[in-house]
Design a protein around this motif. Structure first.
Motif, PDB file in Angstrom:
ATOM      1  N   UNK A  22       0.812  -1.218   0.000  1.00  0.00           N
ATOM      2  CA  UNK A  22       0.000   0.000   0.000  1.00  0.00           C
ATOM      3  C   UNK A  22       0.842   1.263   0.000  1.00  0.00           C
ATOM      4  N   UNK A  23       1.976   1.223   0.678  1.00  0.00           N
ATOM      5  CA  UNK A  23       2.776   2.436   0.786  1.00  0.00           C
ATOM      6  C   UNK A  23       3.746   2.579  -0.379  1.00  0.00           C
ATOM      7  N   UNK A  24       3.697   1.660  -1.344  1.00  0.00           N
ATOM      8  CA  UNK A  24       4.601   1.757  -2.489  1.00  0.00           C
ATOM      9  C   UNK A  24       4.067   2.804  -3.450  1.00  0.00           C
ATOM     10  N   UNK A  25       4.937   3.649  -3.984  1.00  0.00           N
ATOM     11  CA  UNK A  25       4.537   4.727  -4.854  1.00  0.00           C
ATOM     12  C   UNK A  25       4.953   4.423  -6.282  1.00  0.00           C
ATOM     13  N   UNK A  26       4.195   4.959  -7.192  1.00  0.00           N
ATOM     14  CA  UNK A  26       4.544   4.798  -8.601  1.00  0.00           C
ATOM     15  C   UNK A  26       5.705   5.711  -8.945  1.00  0.00           C
ATOM     16  N   UNK A  27       6.187   5.515 -10.168  1.00  0.00           N
ATOM     17  CA  UNK A  27       7.361   6.291 -10.577  1.00  0.00           C
ATOM     18  C   UNK A  27       7.065   7.776 -10.609  1.00  0.00           C
ATOM     19  N   UNK A  28       5.857   8.143 -11.063  1.00  0.00           N
ATOM     20  CA  UNK A  28       5.513   9.559 -11.144  1.00  0.00           C
ATOM     21  C   UNK A  28       5.340  10.197  -9.783  1.00  0.00           C
ATOM     22  N   UNK A  29       5.106   9.360  -8.715  1.00  0.00           N
ATOM     23  CA  UNK A  29       4.894   9.905  -7.376  1.00  0.00           C
ATOM     24  C   UNK A  29       6.161   9.960  -6.557  1.00  0.00           C
ATOM     25  N   UNK A  30       7.196   9.315  -7.034  1.00  0.00           N
ATOM     26  CA  UNK A  30       8.436   9.292  -6.265  1.00  0.00           C
ATOM     27  C   UNK A  30       9.100  10.650  -6.323  1.00  0.00           C
ATOM     28  N   UNK A  31       9.657  11.058  -5.236  1.00  0.00           N
ATOM     29  CA  UNK A  31      10.391  12.309  -5.159  1.00  0.00           C
ATOM     30  C   UNK A  31      11.872  12.015  -5.178  1.00  0.00           C
ATOM     31  N   UNK A 381      -1.680  19.261 -19.160  1.00  0.00           N
ATOM     32  CA  UNK A 381      -1.451  18.981 -17.746  1.00  0.00           C
ATOM     33  C   UNK A 381      -1.377  17.476 -17.551  1.00  0.00           C
ATOM     34  N   UNK A 382      -0.997  17.073 -16.348  1.00  0.00           N
ATOM     35  CA  UNK A 382      -0.907  15.647 -16.044  1.00  0.00           C
ATOM     36  C   UNK A 382      -2.305  15.070 -15.841  1.00  0.00           C
ATOM     37  N   UNK A 383      -2.527  13.893 -16.419  1.00  0.00           N
ATOM     38  CA  UNK A 383      -3.819  13.221 -16.312  1.00  0.00           C
ATOM     39  C   UNK A 383      -3.647  11.947 -15.490  1.00  0.00           C
ATOM     40  N   UNK A 384      -4.116  11.956 -14.237  1.00  0.00           N
ATOM     41  CA  UNK A 384      -3.923  10.772 -13.369  1.00  0.00           C
ATOM     42  C   UNK A 384      -4.623   9.519 -13.878  1.00  0.00           C
ATOM     43  N   UNK A 385      -5.661   9.670 -14.706  1.00  0.00           N
ATOM     44  CA  UNK A 385      -6.388   8.476 -15.149  1.00  0.00           C
ATOM     45  C   UNK A 385      -5.598   7.647 -16.148  1.00  0.00           C
ATOM     46  N   UNK A 386      -4.525   8.202 -16.689  1.00  0.00           N
ATOM     47  CA  UNK A 386      -3.713   7.453 -17.646  1.00  0.00           C
ATOM     48  C   UNK A 386      -2.716   6.582 -16.901  1.00  0.00           C
ATOM     49  N   UNK A 387      -2.826   5.268 -17.058  1.00  0.00           N
ATOM     50  CA  UNK A 387      -1.891   4.328 -16.444  1.00  0.00           C
ATOM     51  C   UNK A 387      -0.766   4.061 -17.445  1.00  0.00           C
ATOM     52  N   UNK A 388       0.244   4.927 -17.404  1.00  0.00           N
ATOM     53  CA  UNK A 388       1.327   4.835 -18.387  1.00  0.00           C
ATOM     54  C   UNK A 388       2.130   3.563 -18.194  1.00  0.00           C
ATOM     55  N   UNK A 389       2.321   3.149 -16.947  1.00  0.00           N
ATOM     56  CA  UNK A 389       3.118   1.948 -16.683  1.00  0.00           C
ATOM     57  C   UNK A 389       2.444   0.703 -17.256  1.00  0.00           C
ATOM     58  N   UNK A 390       1.132   0.611 -17.134  1.00  0.00           N
ATOM     59  CA  UNK A 390       0.426  -0.549 -17.672  1.00  0.00           C
ATOM     60  C   UNK A 390       0.495  -0.573 -19.192  1.00  0.00           C
ATOM     61  N   UNK A 391       0.398   0.610 -19.815  1.00  0.00           N
ATOM     62  CA  UNK A 391       0.506   0.680 -21.266  1.00  0.00           C
ATOM     63  C   UNK A 391       1.882   0.229 -21.727  1.00  0.00           C
ATOM     64  N   UNK A 392       2.923   0.642 -20.987  1.00  0.00           N
ATOM     65  CA  UNK A 392       4.275   0.241 -21.361  1.00  0.00           C
ATOM     66  C   UNK A 392       4.465  -1.263 -21.209  1.00  0.00           C
TER      67      UNK A 392
END
Length: 402
Positions: A22-31, A381-392
């Protein structure tokens, strides 16, 4: 890939998503946490770090001259203070005052400023006039086409040959004025080994060892390109007459820009002007070796500050000689200095990009509606509904198994 393998792969994907922490973040959320750079702390941030660079820097160009000039100045100062008699010191002080007065009338700033601006302007214009083959490659890709089958293979061969001839003309022209390309391709035999020219083509061009200004046949591959395109038009591989005319215009522009670059090298800045500027700078600092000496403070009424090291003369030396070194460095941009053109990397880029444009390695991406479809006022702008990782992941799956 069998149907069973596809089902197993999809099950593994679902299992990975379910078991994701649950606490794992996606690449776009990582700082990104940047580690402290001690060089930034010591040397400063932003533009202030420019003063601490070495490559192509003022310090690299002038440290030897500045060291020798400062040592000569201090040597004269020591002789004046400790080896001359009182009468000799008085006579030298008269010479110091006279040199100081005469050196103020030299128009050193005007001469040097105009000369440097001229050299920098020529340096930038020579780079801007270097031709790029991208436009020719795009015209070839769009105009030289053929029907499926043998004609399509012939059209591809024509596109690749014309681009190869353009790059061959580029190398043969710039190689005569660039030491970098001359070292990379010392002779036509070395060029033939790279594949950019065939042995039969090399024999028709010649050995290209003439030192005369107009003794090169670098224009010959462009002539062959025009003849190949004429034949392609006659055979129906080029169907658009206006497009054919524009394509020949791009080839003519490519040849014209190569000629302009070569002309800049064959007609340099007049030697007399270069000599006048160098003579003015050297005479000015030769006189300053005497005129900038600090006169000994003999009584309280003297206005001189008695110092040994020439602080402001050192700053003036860095300014004026640095200005002159800029002009010397940029005078011939086809050499091997730090600020000279990296023609080897530029040539590699031209060859890779142009050959990729005219070739047929893969089809373009599938034509689909974008996410801005029917939007009156679209925003980037950034669109959160797009799951770029799944598409890749799906794209990699199709790429590997299909």
């Amino acid at each position: 890939m069998t149907k069973c393998d596809k089902t197993l792969f999809q099950s593994l994907k679902i299992l990975l998503k379910v078991t994701k922490m649950p606490d794992q973040k996606t690449t776009s959320e990582k700082k990104l946490v940047k580690k402290p750079n001690y060089a930034d702390i010591l040397c400063g941030m932003g533009e202030s770090r420019v003063m601490f660079r070495w490559r192509s820097s003022l310090w690299k160009l002038l440290w030897q001259e500045l060291l020798a000039y400062t040592a000569t100045f201090i040597l004269i100062s020591m002789v004046y203070r400790y080896t001359l008699t009182m009468e000799q010191q008085v006579q030298l002080e008269k010479l110091i005052r006279w040199c100081r007065h005469q050196s103020t009338g030299l128009p050193i700033t005007f001469l040097l400023g105009f000369y440097v601006s001229l050299v920098v302007k020529r340096w930038w214009e020579q780079y801007c006039k270097l031709p790029w083959p991208d436009t020719i490659a795009i015209f070839l890709k769009g105009l030289v086409v053929g029907e499926p089958g043998e004609k399509r293979v012939v059209a591809r061969m024509i596109r690749r040959t014309v681009i190869r001839y353009c790059l061959l003309a580029y190398i043969l022209c710039i190689r005569r004025i660039s030491s970098r390309l001359k070292k990379r391709f010392p002779s036509m035999q070395d060029l033939a080994k790279t594949g950019i020219v065939r042995p039969d083509e090399s024999s028709r061009i010649g050995d290209e060892e003439s030192q005369e200004v107009h003794g090169s046949n670098w224009w010959m591959p462009l002539k062959w390109s025009v003849e190949i395109l004429n034949k392609a038009k006659q055979e129906g591989l080029v169907t658009s007459a206006p497009g054919y005319s524009h394509m020949l215009g791009r080839l003519s522009e490519f040849r014209a820009r190569l000629s302009e670059v070569a002309t800049y090298v064959y007609l340099p800045v007049p030697l007399v002007y270069t000599q006048v500027v160098h003579l003015a700078v050297y005479v000015y600092f030769a006189v300053s070796l005497i005129g900038e000496q600090w006169i000994i403070w003999r009584q309280p009424g003297d206005e001189e500050v008695d110092l040994y090291y020439p602080i402001f003369m050192t700053v003036r030396f860095l300014f004026i000689f640095g200005w002159l070194r800029v002009a010397e460095t940029l005078y011939n941009p086809f050499g091997e200095d730090d600020e000279d053109f990296e023609l080897n990397e530029l040539l590699n880029r031209h060859f890779k990009v142009a050959m990729t444009i005219v070739d047929e390695h893969e089809d373009p991406p599938e034509l689909k509606k974008d996410i801005f479809w029917n939007q009156v006022d679209p925003e980037l702008i950034e669109h959160p509904e797009l799951d770029v990782e799944e598409v890749l992941v799906d794209y990699k799956e199709d790429f590997i198994f299909h």
